[in-house]
Design a protein around this motif. Structure first.
Motif, PDB file in Angstrom:
ATOM      1  N   ALA A  67     -58.985  -4.455  62.219  1.00  0.00           N
ATOM      2  CA  ALA A  67     -59.276  -4.806  60.830  1.00  0.00           C
ATOM      3  C   ALA A  67     -59.918  -6.186  60.683  1.00  0.00           C
ATOM      4  N   LYS A  68     -59.783  -7.037  61.700  1.00  0.00           N
ATOM      5  CA  LYS A  68     -60.327  -8.393  61.607  1.00  0.00           C
ATOM      6  C   LYS A  68     -61.847  -8.395  61.767  1.00  0.00           C
ATOM      7  N   ALA A  69     -62.505  -9.127  60.884  1.00  0.00           N
ATOM      8  CA  ALA A  69     -63.964  -9.168  60.899  1.00  0.00           C
ATOM      9  C   ALA A  69     -64.502  -9.701  62.220  1.00  0.00           C
ATOM     10  N   ALA A  70     -63.880 -10.753  62.757  1.00  0.00           N
ATOM     11  CA  ALA A  70     -64.358 -11.332  64.012  1.00  0.00           C
ATOM     12  C   ALA A  70     -64.269 -10.321  65.144  1.00  0.00           C
ATOM     13  N   SER A  71     -63.216  -9.513  65.140  1.00  0.00           N
ATOM     14  CA  SER A  71     -63.054  -8.490  66.172  1.00  0.00           C
ATOM     15  C   SER A  71     -64.127  -7.422  66.051  1.00  0.00           C
ATOM     16  N   LYS A  72     -64.472  -7.075  64.821  1.00  0.00           N
ATOM     17  CA  LYS A  72     -65.511  -6.071  64.598  1.00  0.00           C
ATOM     18  C   LYS A  72     -66.866  -6.565  65.102  1.00  0.00           C
ATOM     19  N   ILE A  73     -67.156  -7.834  64.827  1.00  0.00           N
ATOM     20  CA  ILE A  73     -68.426  -8.404  65.284  1.00  0.00           C
ATOM     21  C   ILE A  73     -68.480  -8.396  66.803  1.00  0.00           C
ATOM     22  N   ALA A  74     -67.366  -8.810  67.426  1.00  0.00           N
ATOM     23  CA  ALA A  74     -67.303  -8.841  68.887  1.00  0.00           C
ATOM     24  C   ALA A  74     -67.490  -7.451  69.467  1.00  0.00           C
ATOM     25  N   ALA A  75     -66.844  -6.449  68.867  1.00  0.00           N
ATOM     26  CA  ALA A  75     -66.939  -5.074  69.355  1.00  0.00           C
ATOM     27  C   ALA A  75     -68.373  -4.578  69.320  1.00  0.00           C
ATOM     28  N   ASN A  76     -69.063  -4.892  68.231  1.00  0.00           N
ATOM     29  CA  ASN A  76     -70.449  -4.460  68.081  1.00  0.00           C
ATOM     30  C   ASN A  76     -71.330  -5.062  69.175  1.00  0.00           C
ATOM     31  N   LYS A  77     -71.108  -6.334  69.489  1.00  0.00           N
ATOM     32  CA  LYS A  77     -71.893  -7.009  70.514  1.00  0.00           C
ATOM     33  C   LYS A  77     -71.557  -6.494  71.910  1.00  0.00           C
ATOM     34  N   VAL A  78     -70.268  -6.224  72.164  1.00  0.00           N
ATOM     35  CA  VAL A  78     -69.852  -5.714  73.468  1.00  0.00           C
ATOM     36  C   VAL A  78     -70.461  -4.341  73.715  1.00  0.00           C
ATOM     37  N   GLU A  79     -70.421  -3.480  72.697  1.00  0.00           N
ATOM     38  CA  GLU A  79     -71.010  -2.144  72.826  1.00  0.00           C
ATOM     39  C   GLU A  79     -72.481  -2.236  73.201  1.00  0.00           C
ATOM     40  N   SER A  80     -73.196  -3.146  72.541  1.00  0.00           N
ATOM     41  CA  SER A  80     -74.618  -3.320  72.801  1.00  0.00           C
ATOM     42  C   SER A  80     -74.871  -3.760  74.235  1.00  0.00           C
ATOM     43  N   LYS A  81     -74.076  -4.705  74.735  1.00  0.00           N
ATOM     44  CA  LYS A  81     -74.246  -5.208  76.091  1.00  0.00           C
ATOM     45  C   LYS A  81     -73.931  -4.133  77.129  1.00  0.00           C
ATOM     46  N   ILE A  82     -72.888  -3.337  76.861  1.00  0.00           N
ATOM     47  CA  ILE A  82     -72.523  -2.273  77.797  1.00  0.00           C
ATOM     48  C   ILE A  82     -73.643  -1.241  77.895  1.00  0.00           C
ATOM     49  N   GLN A  83     -74.174  -0.805  76.746  1.00  0.00           N
ATOM     50  CA  GLN A  83     -75.233   0.203  76.765  1.00  0.00           C
ATOM     51  C   GLN A  83     -76.491  -0.339  77.436  1.00  0.00           C
ATOM     52  N   GLU A  84     -76.755  -1.626  77.216  1.00  0.00           N
ATOM     53  CA  GLU A  84     -77.914  -2.264  77.845  1.00  0.00           C
ATOM     54  C   GLU A  84     -77.801  -2.186  79.363  1.00  0.00           C
ATOM     55  N   LEU A 100     -75.809  -0.060  81.173  1.00  0.00           N
ATOM     56  CA  LEU A 100     -75.791   1.327  81.636  1.00  0.00           C
ATOM     57  C   LEU A 100     -77.194   1.931  81.660  1.00  0.00           C
ATOM     58  N   SER A 101     -77.974   1.619  80.647  1.00  0.00           N
ATOM     59  CA  SER A 101     -79.331   2.175  80.571  1.00  0.00           C
ATOM     60  C   SER A 101     -80.193   1.731  81.744  1.00  0.00           C
ATOM     61  N   LYS A 102     -79.993   0.503  82.209  1.00  0.00           N
ATOM     62  CA  LYS A 102     -80.779  -0.014  83.323  1.00  0.00           C
ATOM     63  C   LYS A 102     -80.544   0.763  84.609  1.00  0.00           C
ATOM     64  N   TYR A 103     -79.368   1.355  84.738  1.00  0.00           N
ATOM     65  CA  TYR A 103     -79.041   2.072  85.962  1.00  0.00           C
ATOM     66  C   TYR A 103     -78.969   3.578  85.763  1.00  0.00           C
ATOM     67  N   GLY A 104     -79.594   4.028  84.681  1.00  0.00           N
ATOM     68  CA  GLY A 104     -79.732   5.462  84.481  1.00  0.00           C
ATOM     69  C   GLY A 104     -78.527   6.179  83.914  1.00  0.00           C
ATOM     70  N   ILE A 105     -77.493   5.423  83.515  1.00  0.00           N
ATOM     71  CA  ILE A 105     -76.318   6.071  82.927  1.00  0.00           C
ATOM     72  C   ILE A 105     -76.594   6.274  81.442  1.00  0.00           C
ATOM     73  N   GLY A 156     -70.971   2.635  90.102  1.00  0.00           N
ATOM     74  CA  GLY A 156     -72.235   2.544  90.814  1.00  0.00           C
ATOM     75  C   GLY A 156     -73.229   1.564  90.235  1.00  0.00           C
ATOM     76  N   ALA A 157     -72.886   0.910  89.120  1.00  0.00           N
ATOM     77  CA  ALA A 157     -73.788  -0.078  88.534  1.00  0.00           C
ATOM     78  C   ALA A 157     -73.519  -1.436  89.174  1.00  0.00           C
ATOM     79  N   LYS A 158     -74.536  -2.313  89.196  1.00  0.00           N
ATOM     80  CA  LYS A 158     -74.375  -3.619  89.812  1.00  0.00           C
ATOM     81  C   LYS A 158     -73.515  -4.523  88.924  1.00  0.00           C
ATOM     82  N   SER A 159     -72.354  -4.909  89.439  1.00  0.00           N
ATOM     83  CA  SER A 159     -71.408  -5.675  88.647  1.00  0.00           C
ATOM     84  C   SER A 159     -71.835  -7.107  88.383  1.00  0.00           C
ATOM     85  N   SER A 160     -72.887  -7.567  89.044  1.00  0.00           N
ATOM     86  CA  SER A 160     -73.331  -8.948  88.846  1.00  0.00           C
ATOM     87  C   SER A 160     -74.262  -9.089  87.648  1.00  0.00           C
TER      88      SER A 160
END
Length: 204
Positions: free
Chosen positions: A77-94, A96-101, A174-178
């Motif tokens: 419910a916290k706004a700061a948490s929602k903002i963080a979640a949105n940014k984390v989702e974006s970074k994760i998809q970015e 995964l997409s680079k490695y074909g997932i 299988g994605a590069k963790s670095s």
């Protein structure tokens, strides 16, 4: 007094995302805080009743999207948490997409004998799996065993873990963790205690 409290709250949110603060104005931050729809539909609240059992895991699951799970409704419910979640989702998809997932290109099959097969763009990797203390433990030769929190909601399976283990999750997949995108996501997660992130798969 109230003005000081508001000022501290705004500054705290801006510091949380200092890596990207240069592109944001105070108005952007306040606008985001007032937007109840900042978090996407990918977010959910952890429920121990939805943790995957061995019987429910057996079968083939295909990747659909990132996953964000909070340990409580208060955090979600916290706004700061929602903002963080949105940014984390974006970074994760970015990452995964680079490695074909992507949807349709990555799947995992869990067999009754405790083995699993991971398929990414036609290439397969095999390993073993077990349920220990309600956590899914994945083991692949040459990669440290990883304990993952799971949730099953209908035909969707979420693999999530905390910030310190997020890099290892993608290494296991299988994605590069670095990669810097996942490091950024892990850093953001550390700013919100109780946030876990990973992937969502759908039963085929």
């Amino acid at each position: 007094m109230k003005k000081n409290v508001l000022k501290v709250a705004v500054l705290s949110v801006m510091m949380m995302f200092s890596a990207q603060a240069g592109a944001q104005t105070l108005g952007d931050v306040l606008g985001a805080l007032s937007n109840d729809n900042v978090a996407s539909s990918l977010t959910s609240v952890f429920s121990s009743n939805k943790q995957a059992t061995a019987e429910k895991l057996i079968g083939t699951w295909s990747y659909t999207e990132p996953a964000i799970v909070f340990t409580s409704n208060n955090l979600l419910a916290k706004a700061a948490s929602k903002i963080a979640a949105n940014k984390v989702e974006s970074k994760i998809q970015e990452q995964l997409s680079k490695y074909g997932i992507a949807p349709g290109s990555f799947s995992m099959t869990f067999n009754e004998d405790g083995t699993f097969t991971e398929t990414l763009k036609g290439k397969t990797t095999q390993g073993t799996w077990t349920i220990q203390d309600s956590k899914l433990v994945l083991s692949i030769v040459g990669v440290k065993a990883l304990s993952i929190t799971t949730q099953i909601d209908g035909k969707d399976l979420q693999f999530v873990t905390d910030a310190t283990k997020l890099l290892n999750l993608f290494k296991t997949l299988g994605a590069k963790s670095s990669n810097s995108s996942i490091k950024t996501a892990a850093s953001l997660m550390k700013s919100v205690n109780g946030m876990q992130a990973g992937i969502t798969l759908h039963r085929q």
